[in-house]
Design a protein around this motif. Structure first.
Motif, PDB file in Angstrom:
ATOM      1  N   GLU A   1      -8.794  -0.114  -5.124  1.00 41.58           N
ATOM      2  CA  GLU A   1      -8.004   0.867  -5.589  1.00 41.58           C
ATOM      3  C   GLU A   1      -6.385   0.431  -5.198  1.00 41.58           C
ATOM      4  OE1 GLU A   1      -9.351   4.426  -3.439  1.00 41.58           O
ATOM      5  OE2 GLU A   1     -11.219   4.524  -4.335  1.00 41.58           O
ATOM      6  N   LEU A   2      -6.054  -0.222  -4.042  1.00 40.31           N
ATOM      7  CA  LEU A   2      -4.687  -0.424  -3.830  1.00 40.31           C
ATOM      8  C   LEU A   2      -4.390  -1.883  -3.981  1.00 40.31           C
ATOM      9  CD1 LEU A   2      -4.672   1.420  -0.344  1.00 40.31           C
ATOM     10  CD2 LEU A   2      -4.035   2.281  -2.729  1.00 40.31           C
TER      11      LEU A   2
ATOM     12  N   PRO B   1      -2.938  -3.642   1.189  1.00 36.98           N
ATOM     13  CA  PRO B   1      -2.980  -2.059   1.307  1.00 36.98           C
ATOM     14  C   PRO B   1      -1.659  -1.585   2.213  1.00 36.98           C
ATOM     15  CG  PRO B   1      -4.464  -3.226   2.712  1.00 36.98           C
ATOM     16  CD  PRO B   1      -3.863  -4.218   1.934  1.00 36.98           C
TER      17      PRO B   1
ATOM     18  N   THR C   1     -15.747   1.776   2.319  1.00 36.82           N
ATOM     19  CA  THR C   1     -14.528   2.087   2.421  1.00 36.82           C
ATOM     20  C   THR C   1     -13.406   1.180   2.337  1.00 36.82           C
ATOM     21  OG1 THR C   1     -15.056   4.175   3.431  1.00 36.82           O
ATOM     22  CG2 THR C   1     -12.509   3.940   3.289  1.00 36.82           C
ATOM     23  N   ILE C   2     -13.587  -0.004   3.130  1.00 36.20           N
ATOM     24  CA  ILE C   2     -12.716  -1.152   2.702  1.00 36.20           C
ATOM     25  C   ILE C   2     -12.718  -1.974   1.610  1.00 36.20           C
ATOM     26  CG2 ILE C   2     -12.126  -3.496   3.793  1.00 36.20           C
ATOM     27  CD1 ILE C   2     -12.828  -2.263   6.815  1.00 36.20           C
TER      28      ILE C   2
ATOM     29  N   ARG D   1      -1.127   1.729  -8.268  1.00 40.86           N
ATOM     30  CA  ARG D   1      -2.016   2.065  -6.895  1.00 40.86           C
ATOM     31  C   ARG D   1      -1.554   1.783  -5.737  1.00 40.86           C
ATOM     32  NH1 ARG D   1      -6.037  -2.324  -8.204  1.00 40.86           N
ATOM     33  NH2 ARG D   1      -5.279  -2.665 -10.071  1.00 40.86           N
ATOM     34  N   GLN D   2      -0.522   1.155  -5.628  1.00 38.53           N
ATOM     35  CA  GLN D   2       0.107   0.721  -4.385  1.00 38.53           C
ATOM     36  C   GLN D   2       1.149   2.015  -3.929  1.00 38.53           C
ATOM     37  OE1 GLN D   2       1.668  -2.869  -4.473  1.00 38.53           O
ATOM     38  NE2 GLN D   2      -0.279  -3.904  -4.192  1.00 38.53           N
TER      39      GLN D   2
ATOM     40  N   ILE E   1      -2.193   2.293   6.470  1.00 35.81           N
ATOM     41  CA  ILE E   1      -3.871   2.074   6.417  1.00 35.81           C
ATOM     42  C   ILE E   1      -4.263   1.043   7.257  1.00 35.81           C
ATOM     43  CG2 ILE E   1      -5.935   1.434   4.773  1.00 35.81           C
ATOM     44  CD1 ILE E   1      -4.509   3.274   2.612  1.00 35.81           C
ATOM     45  N   THR E   2      -3.613  -0.178   7.259  1.00 28.63           N
ATOM     46  CA  THR E   2      -3.989  -1.249   7.963  1.00 28.63           C
ATOM     47  C   THR E   2      -4.147  -1.143   9.316  1.00 28.63           C
ATOM     48  OG1 THR E   2      -2.201  -2.162   7.645  1.00 28.63           O
ATOM     49  CG2 THR E   2      -3.897  -3.051   6.133  1.00 28.63           C
TER      50      THR E   2
ATOM     51  N   SER F   1     -13.633  -0.262  -1.185  1.00 23.19           N
ATOM     52  CA  SER F   1     -12.935   0.717  -2.180  1.00 23.19           C
ATOM     53  C   SER F   1     -11.338   0.453  -2.221  1.00 23.19           C
ATOM     54  CB  SER F   1     -13.333   2.060  -2.035  1.00 23.19           C
ATOM     55  OG  SER F   1     -14.700   2.284  -2.314  1.00 23.19           O
ATOM     56  N   LEU F   2     -10.862   0.420  -0.963  1.00 23.81           N
ATOM     57  CA  LEU F   2      -9.183   0.135  -0.951  1.00 23.81           C
ATOM     58  C   LEU F   2      -8.725  -1.159  -1.659  1.00 23.81           C
ATOM     59  CD1 LEU F   2      -8.922   1.138   2.998  1.00 23.81           C
ATOM     60  CD2 LEU F   2      -8.090   2.275   1.319  1.00 23.81           C
ATOM     61  N   ARG F   3      -9.436  -2.230  -1.499  1.00 23.19           N
ATOM     62  CA  ARG F   3      -9.101  -3.219  -2.330  1.00 23.19           C
ATOM     63  C   ARG F   3      -9.068  -3.086  -3.750  1.00 23.19           C
ATOM     64  NH1 ARG F   3      -7.850  -6.391  -5.201  1.00 23.19           N
ATOM     65  NH2 ARG F   3      -7.543  -8.579  -5.279  1.00 23.19           N
TER      66      ARG F   3
END
Length: 147
Positions: free
Chosen positions: A45-46, A50, A38-39, A134-135, A54-55, A41-43
């Motif tokens: 996608e966002l 992030p 998941t982490i 994305r952000q 989220i953080t 994927s966050l990188r």
């Protein structure tokens, strides 16, 4: 003493306990693998920063993992001189219509500097603004919305 030296009930109890420990270990490792995935994927996608909401849900170790994973991607991008985080999905069109949801100030694009003020709409190259979409700073408009 070995397991074979134990009486029957104690031997069974040890085997059950060992089986439970192995199962719990598998569950914990599966959970950790899911969080790491998941982490990562966050990188993608966002981007490298992030949102705070989220953080704030990440542990110190997860934030460290995110930072180290980001550094790996950044180092690779610099070493190869190719930004592998651009154009994650193949673009349908070269230019996209975007609406600014949060003030971003001036950004440098291939065609010059653009001031992204909240509420304004712009037609920009996808590669210049994809990270802002994305952000959550920009919203990509469908062609029928911008008419």
């Amino acid at each position: 003493r070995s397991l074979d030296d134990l009486p029957g009930p104690e031997k069974v109890a040890c085997q059950v306990h060992h089986g439970i420990v192995k199962r719990n270990k598998r569950c914990a490792l599966t959970y950790l693998e899911k969080r790491c995935s998941t982490i990562k994927s966050l990188r993608w996608e966002l981007g490298p920063l992030p949102p705070e909401h989220i953080t704030s849900n990440m542990s110190h170790h997860e934030r460290s993992f995110f930072a180290e994973y980001d550094k790996l991607i950044t180092d690779y991008n610099q070493a190869t001189e190719v930004n592998v985080t651009e154009d994650i999905a193949p673009p349908k069109e070269l230019l996209v219509q975007v609406r600014v949801l949060r003030d971003c100030g001036e950004i440098a694009t291939e065609t010059g500097v653009v001031n992204l003020e909240r509420g304004t709409t712009h037609s920009l190259k996808r590669r210049d603004i994809e990270h802002l979409v994305r952000q959550g700073h920009l919203e990509e408009l469908q062609m029928h919305e911008s008419c």
